[in-house]
Design a protein around this motif. Structure first.
Motif, short mmCIF file in Angstrom:
data_model
loop_
_atom_site.label_atom_id
_atom_site.label_comp_id
_atom_site.label_asym_id
_atom_site.label_seq_id
_atom_site.Cartn_x
_atom_site.Cartn_y
_atom_site.Cartn_z
N LEU A 101 4.39 -1.77 -4.13
CA LEU A 101 4.02 -0.77 -3.13
C LEU A 101 2.54 -0.43 -3.27
CD1 LEU A 101 7.12 1.61 -3.29
CD2 LEU A 101 6.79 -0.46 -1.92
N ALA A 102 1.85 -0.39 -2.14
CA ALA A 102 0.40 -0.22 -2.14
C ALA A 102 -0.02 1.11 -1.53
CB ALA A 102 -0.27 -1.36 -1.38
N LEU A 103 -0.77 1.88 -2.31
CA LEU A 103 -1.43 3.08 -1.81
C LEU A 103 -2.86 2.69 -1.45
CD1 LEU A 103 -0.22 5.81 -4.35
CD2 LEU A 103 0.44 5.60 -1.95
N GLY A 104 -3.11 2.41 -0.18
CA GLY A 104 -4.42 1.93 0.21
C GLY A 104 -4.71 2.19 1.67
N ARG A 105 -5.94 1.84 2.04
CA ARG A 105 -6.38 1.91 3.42
C ARG A 105 -6.93 0.54 3.81
NH1 ARG A 105 -9.73 7.61 4.24
NH2 ARG A 105 -8.13 9.01 3.37
N PRO A 106 -6.80 0.17 5.09
CA PRO A 106 -7.34 -1.12 5.51
C PRO A 106 -8.83 -1.22 5.20
CG PRO A 106 -5.91 -0.20 7.20
CD PRO A 106 -6.08 0.88 6.17
N GLY A 107 -9.22 -2.35 4.64
CA GLY A 107 -10.62 -2.56 4.31
C GLY A 107 -10.84 -3.94 3.71
N ILE A 108 -12.05 -4.43 3.85
CA ILE A 108 -12.42 -5.75 3.33
C ILE A 108 -12.93 -5.58 1.90
CG2 ILE A 108 -13.85 -7.78 3.64
CD1 ILE A 108 -11.72 -7.31 5.80
N TRP A 109 -12.38 -6.41 1.01
CA TRP A 109 -12.72 -6.32 -0.41
C TRP A 109 -12.83 -7.75 -0.93
CZ3 TRP A 109 -9.12 -3.60 -4.52
CH2 TRP A 109 -9.85 -3.42 -5.71
N THR A 110 -14.05 -8.24 -1.06
CA THR A 110 -14.26 -9.66 -1.34
C THR A 110 -14.46 -9.98 -2.82
OG1 THR A 110 -16.64 -9.41 -0.93
CG2 THR A 110 -15.23 -10.06 0.94
N ASP A 111 -14.75 -8.98 -3.64
CA ASP A 111 -15.05 -9.24 -5.06
C ASP A 111 -14.06 -8.53 -5.98
OD1 ASP A 111 -15.91 -6.75 -4.38
OD2 ASP A 111 -17.80 -6.83 -5.50
N ALA A 112 -12.80 -8.52 -5.60
CA ALA A 112 -11.79 -7.83 -6.40
C ALA A 112 -11.59 -8.50 -7.75
CB ALA A 112 -10.46 -7.80 -5.65
N ASP A 155 3.05 11.02 -2.21
CA ASP A 155 4.06 10.95 -1.17
C ASP A 155 4.19 9.52 -0.67
OD1 ASP A 155 5.38 11.13 1.51
OD2 ASP A 155 5.26 13.28 1.12
N ALA A 156 5.43 9.07 -0.49
CA ALA A 156 5.67 7.70 -0.03
C ALA A 156 5.12 7.44 1.36
CB ALA A 156 7.17 7.41 -0.06
N ASP A 157 4.84 8.47 2.13
CA ASP A 157 4.26 8.27 3.46
C ASP A 157 2.89 7.62 3.39
OD1 ASP A 157 6.46 9.30 4.74
OD2 ASP A 157 5.60 11.30 5.02
N ALA A 158 2.23 7.71 2.22
CA ALA A 158 0.91 7.12 2.06
C ALA A 158 0.97 5.63 1.72
CB ALA A 158 0.13 7.86 0.98
N VAL A 159 2.16 5.10 1.48
CA VAL A 159 2.31 3.68 1.14
C VAL A 159 2.14 2.83 2.40
CG1 VAL A 159 3.98 1.94 0.38
CG2 VAL A 159 3.80 4.12 -0.85
N GLN A 160 1.40 1.74 2.26
CA GLN A 160 1.23 0.79 3.36
C GLN A 160 2.39 -0.22 3.32
OE1 GLN A 160 -1.18 0.73 5.71
NE2 GLN A 160 -2.28 2.50 4.90
#
Length: 228
Positions: A101-112, A155-160
């Motif tokens: 389960l991921a707590l995140g926001r859409p975004g580009i991340w090229t150097d993870a 809160d689980a509502d924040a899960v993508q």
């Protein structure tokens, strides 16, 4: 080997910073929390049901957050030798690794970093804005592993994505499931998990914490205080 030797060796176990997420959602019988069972052969808390969490990794310090921790949580985490952002990143990473389960926001991340590549592959950057720091505990001496753990409520509502989908979870926790606060104590729980659940129940009822509880076993005598 005599008992004195065992105690001396146990005292040498380093205390590692750690972070845990208590993920909650509304259920038909009241608030629910996400729990998983550690393996029977685990060195730390074998067979116990716990929240997703674990030790901070070195790369967590370099992870960019899409949104930062809110105050006063950030202030209560500051000044401990490890940044609030690092602790938040570690909590989000551990949740993702152990549950998918991921707590995140859409975004580009090229150097993870390697530990974050699967998270970034979903087109997400970690989001700490919904984390609430609610508990801190240091593992007592004499354990094979010791942690200075910070517990975050989320809160689980924040899960993508689907909060019932654990297909991307690693095998560290089994029997991942949502369980109501009225039934969770039927599980085989560590003592500290039971204490944290009491705080969660208080907050879910709309109660307030007079500071964040801190069970400190870092010294020769256990102490309890609140972080204000």
């Amino acid at each position: 080997m005599d008992s004195a030797q065992v105690t001396d060796r146990a005292a040498d176990v380093p205390v590692r910073p750690a972070a845990t997420i208590v993920l909650t959602r509304a259920g038909t019988n009241g608030p629910e929390v996400l729990m998983g069972q550690r393996g029977a052969g685990a060195a730390f808390m074998p067979s116990k049901y716990v929240f997703p969490g674990g030790a901070v990794d070195r790369t967590d310090a370099a992870v960019p957050l899409a949104a930062a921790l809110a105050e006063p949580c950030r202030a209560r985490l500051d000044g401990t030798g490890i940044t609030p952002e690092t602790l938040a990143a570690a909590a989000i990473r551990e949740l993702f690794e152990e549950t998918g389960l991921a707590l995140g926001r859409p975004g580009i991340w090229t150097d993870a970093p390697p530990d974050w590549e699967a998270f970034a592959a979903r087109g997400l950057c970690p989001d700490a804005s919904g984390l609430r720091f609610i508990f801190r505990a240091v593992t007592p001496p004499g354990r094979p592993r010791r942690f200075d753990a910070r517990f975050f409520l989320a809160d689980a509502d924040a899960v993508q994505g689907d909060v019932e989908d654990f297909s991307a979870a690693c095998d560290e926790l089994s029997h991942l499931h949502w369980i109501s606060l009225t039934e969770v104590r039927r599980l085989d729980l560590p003592f500290i998990t039971e204490v944290v659940l009491s705080e969660v129940a208080l907050l879910m009822r709309g109660g307030q914490q007079p500071g964040v509880p801190f069970f400190d076993n870092s010294g020769t005598r256990p102490t309890f205080r609140r972080i204000t």
